[in-house]
Each structure stands twice: as C-alpha cells, then as structure tokens.
Design an enzyme around this catalytic site. Structure first.
Site, PDB file in Angstrom:
ATOM      1  N   HIS A 139       0.895  -1.101   0.243  1.00  0.00           N
ATOM      2  CA  HIS A 139       0.011   0.088  -0.043  1.00  0.00           C
ATOM      3  C   HIS A 139       0.948   1.119   0.173  1.00  0.00           C
ATOM      4  O   HIS A 139       1.704   1.473   0.874  1.00  0.00           O
ATOM      5  CB  HIS A 139      -0.807  -0.181   1.138  1.00  0.00           C
ATOM      6  N   GLY A 154       2.870   4.989   4.256  1.00  0.00           N
ATOM      7  CA  GLY A 154       2.337   5.522   5.342  1.00  0.00           C
ATOM      8  C   GLY A 154       1.028   5.180   5.297  1.00  0.00           C
ATOM      9  O   GLY A 154       0.357   4.312   4.553  1.00  0.00           O
ATOM     10  N   LYS A 155       0.524   5.489   6.700  1.00  0.00           N
ATOM     11  CA  LYS A 155      -1.157   5.172   7.122  1.00  0.00           C
ATOM     12  C   LYS A 155      -1.844   5.906   6.133  1.00  0.00           C
ATOM     13  O   LYS A 155      -1.621   6.865   5.648  1.00  0.00           O
ATOM     14  CB  LYS A 155      -1.310   5.502   8.491  1.00  0.00           C
ATOM     15  N   SER A 156      -3.259   5.277   6.074  1.00  0.00           N
ATOM     16  CA  SER A 156      -4.033   5.749   5.050  1.00  0.00           C
ATOM     17  C   SER A 156      -4.511   7.129   5.459  1.00  0.00           C
ATOM     18  O   SER A 156      -4.711   7.757   6.655  1.00  0.00           O
ATOM     19  CB  SER A 156      -5.251   4.768   4.915  1.00  0.00           C
ATOM     20  N   GLY A 157      -4.578   8.200   4.558  1.00  0.00           N
ATOM     21  CA  GLY A 157      -5.051   9.455   4.858  1.00  0.00           C
ATOM     22  C   GLY A 157      -3.686  10.460   5.229  1.00  0.00           C
ATOM     23  O   GLY A 157      -4.093  11.553   5.437  1.00  0.00           O
ATOM     24  N   GLY A 159      -1.523  11.525   3.272  1.00  0.00           N
ATOM     25  CA  GLY A 159      -1.047  12.402   2.222  1.00  0.00           C
ATOM     26  C   GLY A 159      -0.231  11.807   1.081  1.00  0.00           C
ATOM     27  O   GLY A 159       0.383  12.634   0.297  1.00  0.00           O
ATOM     28  N   SER A 161      -0.971  10.189  -1.904  1.00  0.00           N
ATOM     29  CA  SER A 161      -1.371  10.625  -3.198  1.00  0.00           C
ATOM     30  C   SER A 161      -1.204  11.952  -3.302  1.00  0.00           C
ATOM     31  O   SER A 161      -0.638  12.447  -4.490  1.00  0.00           O
ATOM     32  CB  SER A 161      -2.843  10.107  -3.380  1.00  0.00           C
ATOM     33  N   ARG A 244      18.858  13.613  12.565  1.00  0.00           N
ATOM     34  CA  ARG A 244      18.954  14.743  12.141  1.00  0.00           C
ATOM     35  C   ARG A 244      20.043  15.066  11.118  1.00  0.00           C
ATOM     36  O   ARG A 244      20.249  15.751  10.548  1.00  0.00           O
ATOM     37  CB  ARG A 244      18.962  15.806  13.254  1.00  0.00           C
TER      38      ARG A 244
END
Length: 313
Positions: A139, A154-157, A159, A161, A244
């Site tokens: 995914h 990354g997790k759904s939602g 950003g 896309s 960093r």
C-alpha cells in the site's frame, strides 16, 4: 500460489503468430526456463522437461532434417505428445507438416516469431522471468523522481497521493498509486508497477479519481520502475527522536533485497513533496558516492582536530 501465464497472453504480448494447435491456447506455462530440443530430436528423452516451452531455431530444424522422413515424424510426434505448454519457432525456420499435424492432434500451440533465435530466446526468457517471479503488493505510491524509483508509504490519509500529485506537477513520473505490485528480478533488483486497472490513475480525497496522462501528458506516467528508496510518511511523534544527520541508513526488506528507507515526520507547514524530492536526490547522490552527512561530520572532526593543534601551539 504458483504463478503461471496463459499461452494466449504470451502470444499476444510477444506478438507471436499462431500457426497450429489453437485449441491449446488456454494452456499455462509455469517454468521460466526454455527447452532447446537438441538431444530430444536425437532420440534421448531422459531429461526432457515437458513443463518448459520448446524453442526451435535453425540449428534444431537443420539437425532434424538429417534423419529420414519416418524418423523425423516419430521424433516430432514424441516430443509434442509430451504436451509442452507451447512450441515457438524463430523467423527463419520452416514449420513442417509433421509439427502442424502433431500440434493439432495433441492441442499444443505452435507459435511463430519474427525474431531470429538468439534475440527470441532472450525476449522469451526475460518475459517469463518477470511474469513468473513471486509478487507482493504494497500500500503506497511509486514515483520516479529524477530517475530514482521512490516508494512512498504511510498510514491511510497521511497524504501519499497528494504528495505524488505535487511531485508529478514538478515533472516527476507516476508509476502506481494506492497499490504497488512488486517483484524481484534478481537479488538487489526490485521492480514495481501498477495493477492493470489502476494504471495512470491517482485518487485524491475530496477530488476523486484523476487521470494523470490526460492532465499532465503521456510523459507523466511509466509502466514500471526499479525501487531504490522507500520513504515512510508519519505524523510527528513528540517523544520520538528523529535522525537529524542521516549518517545511519535504515533499510526495509522485500524478498531478498534490502532497500534504503527514510522516515519523514509530517507537521503543518512542512512541504512534504519538497522533503520527499530532497530525500530522493540526496539518496541518488549517495549512490553516486557523495554522502553529505559523512562529508559534514568529517569536516567538523577535521576542524576540531585542527583547533586542538592550534591551541597546543
């Protein structure tokens, strides 16, 4: 589940002409290796692997002609009766009636290529090797950033896309959005592409489905790309210590291949697309032998050492 490819699809993808045995086009091939039937045509069948596609070039055809018509018919009938997935002939080979009759009898497709034997062998093997390689789905979004295949996860939602859309606006290239199918062509080489139904599309929440090619042109999309960097987007965590300097390289493993991975924390005001683009360019510099973090730490250490020497004097 074992991968397989239908002979009908193989013939279509490689532009092979169907000469005989068309009723057998539903057959499926599971072996990526090819069989050049030299010893089989001589009557030796101990190591004959009927799971492989038979490839017959000028050498095999010329060797078969050394035998009498009766022996030729017997040998052809024997190798076709084992029902290999298909028999492929190169461009300069005359397909005899013995092969056509046997192919129709045993429902084994006979295919004819416009290529000579050596390039045909390479093309067939490459096609089968890629098509039959173990696959998995991830995914995420795969983007070609200045030639570096970058997989954004990354997790759904979070950003992914939207970040990809901004990168495409900057001239980078989409490979796949939402789901990326990946396979390993060899240890160290991971290729990603889009499922057929998702090719060239991006889903943006609040907008819907976007056709990248219609919006940005044919150059904004490509079919597949070697993955050389994984970027994971995550919401900023107060208690987490983020790297960093970038001296230590984290990796993620797909099949037998380790790929460099970077975690980018997301905060309001941070331009995610710029960060991902910078991460890809920095990784590309590392592949070229320029590591900014190491160069800086070495310069700082050298300056500190020089200062100590100056103080001692």
């Amino acid at each position: 589940m074992e991968n397989s490819i239908s002979i009908k699809k193989l013939a279509s993808d490689l532009e092979l002409e169907v000469i005989a045995g068309s009723t057998g086009l539903k057959r499926r091939v599971k072996a990526e290796m090819l069989n050049r039937p030299g010893v089989e045509l001589a009557g030796f069948y101990d190591f004959y692997d009927q799971e492989r596609i038979l490839l017959i070039g000028s050498k095999e055809a010329s060797f078969l002609k050394l035998f009498s018509p009766h022996i030729q018919k017997e040998r052809v009938d024997r190798i076709v009766s084992e029902q290999p997935p298909a028999i492929v002939f190169s461009t300069n080979v005359e397909i005899t009636q013995d092969f056509i009759d046997a192919a129709n009898l045993y429902e084994v497709p006979i295919l004819k290529s416009s290529l000579r034997t050596t390039p045909l062998n390479s093309r067939l093997y490459s096609y089968l090797h890629s098509g039959l390689a173990p696959r998995m789905s991830v995914h995420g979004v795969l983007v070609d950033i200045h030639g570096l295949g970058t997989l954004i996860i990354g997790k759904s939602g979070i950003g992914k896309s939207e970040t990809a859309l901004e990168l495409i606006k900057r001239g980078h290239i989409l490979i796949s959005d939402d789901r990326v199918d990946i396979f390993e062509t060899s240890p160290g080489v991971i290729i990603g592409n889009a499922p057929k139904i998702l090719e060239r599309y991006i889903e943006i929440r609040g907008i819907g489905i976007v056709d990248i090619v219609s919006m940005f042109g044919a150059g904004s999309y490509r079919e597949n790309k070697k993955i050389r960097l994984v970027v994971e987007l995550e919401h900023w965590k107060k208690d987490k210590v983020y790297d960093r300097l970038g001296i230590e390289t984290e990796t993620t493993k797909f099949f037998n291949t380790e790929i460099p991975k970077i975690i980018i924390p997301i905060l309001p005001g941070r331009n995610t697309a710029t960060l991902v683009e910078s991460a890809a360019m920095n990784q590309k510099l590392k592949y070229l032998g320029h590591n900014a973090a190491l160069e800086l730490t070495e310069a700082v250490a050298k300056a500190a050492m020089q200062k100590e020497e100056d103080d001692e004097e």
